[in-house]
Design an enzyme around this catalytic site. Structure first.
Site, short mmCIF file in Angstrom:
data_model
loop_
_atom_site.label_atom_id
_atom_site.label_comp_id
_atom_site.label_asym_id
_atom_site.label_seq_id
_atom_site.Cartn_x
_atom_site.Cartn_y
_atom_site.Cartn_z
N ARG A 181 -17.09 -107.97 95.63
CA ARG A 181 -18.08 -109.05 95.74
C ARG A 181 -18.10 -109.68 97.11
NH1 ARG A 181 -16.52 -111.13 89.89
NH2 ARG A 181 -14.63 -111.32 91.08
N GLU A 209 1.03 -111.60 90.51
CA GLU A 209 1.91 -112.21 89.53
C GLU A 209 2.79 -111.16 88.87
OE1 GLU A 209 1.66 -115.25 85.74
OE2 GLU A 209 -0.17 -114.63 86.75
#
Length: 172
Positions: free
Chosen positions: A58, A95
């Site tokens: 994007r 993460e």
């Protein structure tokens, strides 16, 4: 124009607990898309930017459009194996696990000023990695521009040495 009203929010997508910010409704509205691009261009026009870099995918939508509006070049930052010429890579922590980004080794001349443009600032990992790639080949990151910022994820804190601008802010 209230750009935030042009973003569709989809709860529990792509998984439960996520509040997804769907930009397709904004880019489908020509006036809203134009307004968002113009606001980013306005913030950049006095920064002597020579290139816009945008991370896949994007970031390509907004980055290439902003580069066109400024009359400067666009540099794609991609996932591994997507760029055809010699690349330089940067691996960063997520993460759970790692991710890697690549840029063409010859895409920026030393000392050239680059702005990074993307749709979303969340944790800041992708954008910080993009900046490190640009800096590793001699570019100077002079600004980071985002359509949306998720403030509760504190990505801006990782980017405190850069000029950061976001048009729309959400708590989460």
């Amino acid at each position: 124009m209230e750009l935030k009203s042009k973003i569709r929010v989809i709860e529990d997508f792509p998984e439960k607990g996520i509040s997804f910010k769907d930009i397709t409704t904004l880019i489908n509205d020509g006036k809203a898309f134009s307004e968002a691009v113009n606001l980013i261009v306005e913030d950049l026009k006095y920064r002597e930017v020579e290139y816009i870099a945008g991370p896949e995918a994007r970031g390509f939508l907004f980055g290439a459009t902003v580069a066109y509006a400024l009359g400067i070049g666009f540099i794609p930052v991609r996932k591994p194996g997507k760029l055809p010429a010699e690349t330089i890579s940067y691996e960063y922590e997520l993460e759970y696990g790692t991710n890697t980004l690549e840029i063409h080794k010859d895409s920026i001349e030393k000392g050239k000023k680059v702005a990074i443009v993307d749709d979303l600032l969340a944790t800041g990992g992708t954008i910080l990695s993009t900046a490190k790639l640009i800096e590793s080949i001699g570019g100077e990151v002079v600004a980071m521009e985002f359509l949306i910022e998720l403030e509760s994820l504190k990505g801006r804190e990782k980017l405190n040495k850069y000029h950061v601008n976001s048009l729309i802010k959400y708590e989460k």
